[in-house]
Write a protein that holds these residues in place. Structure first.
Motif, PDB file in Angstrom:
ATOM      1  N   SER A 153      87.799  28.445   5.875  1.00  0.00           N
ATOM      2  CA  SER A 153      87.775  27.264   5.006  1.00  0.00           C
ATOM      3  C   SER A 153      87.961  27.634   3.535  1.00  0.00           C
ATOM      4  N   ALA A 154      87.468  28.777   3.155  1.00  0.00           N
ATOM      5  CA  ALA A 154      87.529  29.199   1.747  1.00  0.00           C
ATOM      6  C   ALA A 154      88.966  29.352   1.257  1.00  0.00           C
ATOM      7  N   ILE A 155      89.909  29.559   2.181  1.00  0.00           N
ATOM      8  CA  ILE A 155      91.312  29.738   1.764  1.00  0.00           C
ATOM      9  C   ILE A 155      92.202  28.604   2.281  1.00  0.00           C
ATOM     10  N   ARG A 156      91.599  27.447   2.592  1.00  0.00           N
ATOM     11  CA  ARG A 156      92.379  26.362   3.168  1.00  0.00           C
ATOM     12  C   ARG A 156      92.101  24.997   2.543  1.00  0.00           C
ATOM     13  N   LEU A 157      91.479  24.929   1.377  1.00  0.00           N
ATOM     14  CA  LEU A 157      91.031  23.643   0.851  1.00  0.00           C
ATOM     15  C   LEU A 157      91.731  23.191  -0.424  1.00  0.00           C
ATOM     16  N   ALA A 158      92.802  23.850  -0.812  1.00  0.00           N
ATOM     17  CA  ALA A 158      93.484  23.455  -2.052  1.00  0.00           C
ATOM     18  C   ALA A 158      94.235  22.134  -1.902  1.00  0.00           C
ATOM     19  N   TRP A 159      94.349  21.593  -0.689  1.00  0.00           N
ATOM     20  CA  TRP A 159      95.104  20.353  -0.477  1.00  0.00           C
ATOM     21  C   TRP A 159      94.437  19.134  -1.106  1.00  0.00           C
ATOM     22  N   THR A 160      93.141  19.204  -1.376  1.00  0.00           N
ATOM     23  CA  THR A 160      92.456  18.009  -1.903  1.00  0.00           C
ATOM     24  C   THR A 160      92.897  17.661  -3.315  1.00  0.00           C
ATOM     25  N   THR A 161      93.476  18.613  -4.039  1.00  0.00           N
ATOM     26  CA  THR A 161      93.882  18.351  -5.425  1.00  0.00           C
ATOM     27  C   THR A 161      95.388  18.485  -5.635  1.00  0.00           C
ATOM     28  N   LEU A 162      96.157  18.462  -4.543  1.00  0.00           N
ATOM     29  CA  LEU A 162      97.605  18.635  -4.654  1.00  0.00           C
ATOM     30  C   LEU A 162      98.290  17.521  -5.446  1.00  0.00           C
ATOM     31  N   ALA A 163      97.692  16.331  -5.487  1.00  0.00           N
ATOM     32  CA  ALA A 163      98.314  15.240  -6.238  1.00  0.00           C
ATOM     33  C   ALA A 163      98.502  15.615  -7.701  1.00  0.00           C
ATOM     34  N   GLU A 164      97.699  16.553  -8.184  1.00  0.00           N
ATOM     35  CA  GLU A 164      97.844  17.035  -9.565  1.00  0.00           C
ATOM     36  C   GLU A 164      98.505  18.410  -9.616  1.00  0.00           C
ATOM     37  N   THR A 165      98.077  19.321  -8.754  1.00  0.00           N
ATOM     38  CA  THR A 165      98.568  20.699  -8.859  1.00  0.00           C
ATOM     39  C   THR A 165     100.026  20.847  -8.426  1.00  0.00           C
ATOM     40  N   SER A 166     100.567  19.886  -7.672  1.00  0.00           N
ATOM     41  CA  SER A 166     101.970  19.971  -7.255  1.00  0.00           C
ATOM     42  C   SER A 166     102.940  19.397  -8.275  1.00  0.00           C
ATOM     43  N   ARG A 167     102.443  18.814  -9.347  1.00  0.00           N
ATOM     44  CA  ARG A 167     103.337  18.130 -10.293  1.00  0.00           C
ATOM     45  C   ARG A 167     104.354  19.051 -10.982  1.00  0.00           C
ATOM     46  N   PRO A 168     104.022  20.303 -11.271  1.00  0.00           N
ATOM     47  CA  PRO A 168     105.052  21.164 -11.881  1.00  0.00           C
ATOM     48  C   PRO A 168     106.292  21.333 -11.007  1.00  0.00           C
ATOM     49  N   LEU A 169     106.166  21.101  -9.711  1.00  0.00           N
ATOM     50  CA  LEU A 169     107.327  21.214  -8.822  1.00  0.00           C
ATOM     51  C   LEU A 169     108.383  20.149  -9.096  1.00  0.00           C
ATOM     52  N   LEU A 170     107.950  18.998  -9.586  1.00  0.00           N
ATOM     53  CA  LEU A 170     108.856  17.858  -9.684  1.00  0.00           C
ATOM     54  C   LEU A 170     110.083  18.154 -10.543  1.00  0.00           C
ATOM     55  N   ALA A 171     109.863  18.746 -11.703  1.00  0.00           N
ATOM     56  CA  ALA A 171     110.994  19.048 -12.596  1.00  0.00           C
ATOM     57  C   ALA A 171     111.920  20.090 -11.960  1.00  0.00           C
ATOM     58  N   GLU A 172     111.334  21.052 -11.253  1.00  0.00           N
ATOM     59  CA  GLU A 172     112.152  22.086 -10.612  1.00  0.00           C
ATOM     60  C   GLU A 172     113.022  21.489  -9.506  1.00  0.00           C
ATOM     61  N   ILE A 173     112.452  20.571  -8.743  1.00  0.00           N
ATOM     62  CA  ILE A 173     113.209  19.924  -7.668  1.00  0.00           C
ATOM     63  C   ILE A 173     114.339  19.075  -8.257  1.00  0.00           C
TER      64      ILE A 173
END
Length: 532
Positions: A44-64
């Motif tokens: 679980s300690a290495i599998r819980l970053a999905w709860t904040t992806l709505a913010e942490t994934s935003r840098p991808l948008l410009a690259e895409i």
């Protein structure tokens, strides 16, 4: 939003109160790895970053956006995705809902891959998505397309985009080969929770879906889902599923009731099956065609009907909202349901077994397959040992024997290793089997389901019977620098999974069509004779 009927609301109320008192929602948002007990903590300690992806994934948008503009400037606007499980299911839902084209290759069927190759390669970019970087299907697709690009005088490196975890074998080889772009996904997110990572966003964004809006929807939902409140829809959904399971409803029947979301059930199927189907327990998702389909409105005591969209059709639970909100809702609820069931929702202990068995068959190409127990026209019948009573001479008799092996609260798993485009009529088999048997019946395209419900088949409630369908292909596709073709790989995957199921003591009946169209027609006729 989650709506639960009156009876189930009453049953679930104590669990909702318990989850609120234990502050589970806020702890999950804060990535607390202790929520599932000491045995699950390291995973679980290495599998819980999905709860904040709505913010942490935003840098991808410009690259895409930048890469899509580059490709379009070169006349490249056809996106083909090579990926399995979480690497393909989410992009397919996102693009299907947005109404933008995406060619998804989550198959080893040579005919389906050949059709994708027959598209306009001059306009094509291949997105190769693999978290581990070693997925055999995805690696095969990459090799096949690279050769096809080269044969057309196109530099393969300029047309291949990779999505993988940092440090994977695929990242290393893609960098060395100079592929157009390598996107690193968040390594602290498991595949089935990866819809809002690069695995979901890159192929969908390149295809033209508004992935920025998807993240906005998820961000709005996250505010509600993180709250320790009895009104939190994730707590309500998880508690309803947990309460239903506690009284014996081990299957979750999913039907769309006007949600506007395309294919959500298939995505949720992997999420729920892989997360909960282990240690002899779990929730088996059963995706049906409509609220009037067998197994939904008439769901028995062993199943709970869930509507995606407006309540109705006999549903005990309904969830509705935007796609981004639904994705996050079901991820929260599934993880929390794992806590209520007492299992680790982030491991998948039984997925590798079928892969190993398939690899062993590929490594022993001289292994002789047993002769069929009987042949009826274009259908060869291969039963697991001891399944058929002595004197069984017909296909209908073999089907009767398989279905009779299922316990009263069991299920039938249809596993079809064919072309899900050209052989799409095979999906009609699900409703026929469900009507004939009165059992909850799942349908999976092989090998795609191995990355989805395959975990539940081995690790969940051991009360399934398995009907495999394989078929001869008119074409085959060589896999460059590999000692097998796609057809050989597909066949090995079917036999390998069947072997593992038999080792688990499950009844398996494999039907091989020497002619696909004629075989499907004969199977439909035989189903009509079942029980007669």
């Amino acid at each position: 939003m989650t709506i639960v009927d009156e009876r189930l609301t009453e049953e679930a109320a104590p669990l909702v109160r318990q989850l609120v008192e234990e502050r589970v929602a806020s702890a999950l948002t804060a990535a607390d790895p202790t929520l599932w007990g000491p045995a699950a903590e390291s995973e679980s300690a290495i599998r819980l970053a999905w709860t904040t992806l709505a913010e942490t994934s935003r840098p991808l948008l410009a690259e895409i956006d930048a890469l899509r503009a580059e490709l379009h400037a070169e006349g490249v606007d056809r996106v083909v995705l090579a990926g399995m499980g979480g690497s393909s299911l989410a992009p397919e839902v996102i693009t299907g809902t947005a109404g933008v084209p995406l060619v998804v290759l989550d198959t080893t069927d040579p005919g389906q891959v050949a059709d994708a190759l027959a598209g306009e390669l001059a306009r094509t970019v291949l997105v190769v998505s693999s978290k581990s970087g070693s997925t055999v299907e995805t690696d095969s697709h990459r090799r096949v397309f690279a050769a096809a690009f080269a044969a057309e005088g196109i530099d393969p490196a300029s047309r291949i985009v990779v999505v993988t975890d940092p440090g994977s074998p695929l990242e290393k080889s893609a960098t060395e080969a100079g592929y157009r772009r390598v996107f690193q996904a968040d390594p602290n997110v498991g595949g089935r929770y990866s819809a809002l990572t690069a695995f979901g966003l890159v192929p969908a964004g390149l295809a033209g879906a508004d992935v920025a809006a998807l993240l906005d929807e998820a961000a709005a939902a996250a505010v509600v889902l993180s709250q320790d409140s009895a009104d939190n829809p994730a707590l309500v959904l998880a508690s309803a599923l947990g309460a239903a399971h506690a009284r014996g409803a081990e299957k979750v029947v999913l039907a769309d009731t006007g949600s506007g979301v395309k294919g959500f059930g298939d995505w949720a199927e992997q999420l729920v099956a892989e997360s909960t189907g282990k240690e002899g327990t779990g929730l088996l998702p059963v995706v049906v065609e409509s609220p009037t389909a067998p197994g939904f409105a008439d769901a028995g005591d062993d199943a709970t009907a869930v509507a995606i969209g407006a309540p109705g059709g006999g549903a005990r639970i309904a969830t509705r909202g935007s796609l981004g909100g639904l994705i996050l809702l079901w991820e929260y609820a599934t993880a929390i349901a794992g806590r209520l069931l007492g299992i680790n929702p982030f491991d998948q202990p039984d997925v590798e077994a079928a892969k190993k068995a398939a690899r062993a068959l590929l490594d022993s190409p001289g292994t002789e397959e047993r002769a069929p127990a009987l042949v009826e026209g274009p259908v060869e019948v291969h039963p697991s040992e001891g399944l058929l009573p002595e004197g069984t001479t017909t296909l209908a008799g073999a089907l009767n024997a398989l279905f009779a092996a299922a316990p009263a609260a069991g299920y039938v798993s249809l596993q079809v290793y064919l072309d899900r485009l050209d052989d799409a009529s095979a999906t009609l088999l699900r409703t026929e089997v469900a009507r004939k048997t009165g059992l909850q019946t799942t349908f999976g395209w092989g090998p795609r389901f191995l990355h989805s419900t395959g975990q539940y088949h081995k690790g969940g409630h051991q009360n399934g019977v398995f009907l495999q369908v394989t078929g001869a292909s008119e074409v085959d596709v060589e896999v460059p620098d590999r000692p097998y073709t796609l057809g050989v790989l597909q066949h090995a995957q079917a036999l390998g999974d069947g072997q593992v199921l038999v080792e688990h003591g499950r009844p398996v009946l494999r039907l091989h069509f020497t002619d696909r169209a004629a075989g499907l027609a004969r199977l439909v006729e035989a189903l009509a004779e079942v029980g007669a």
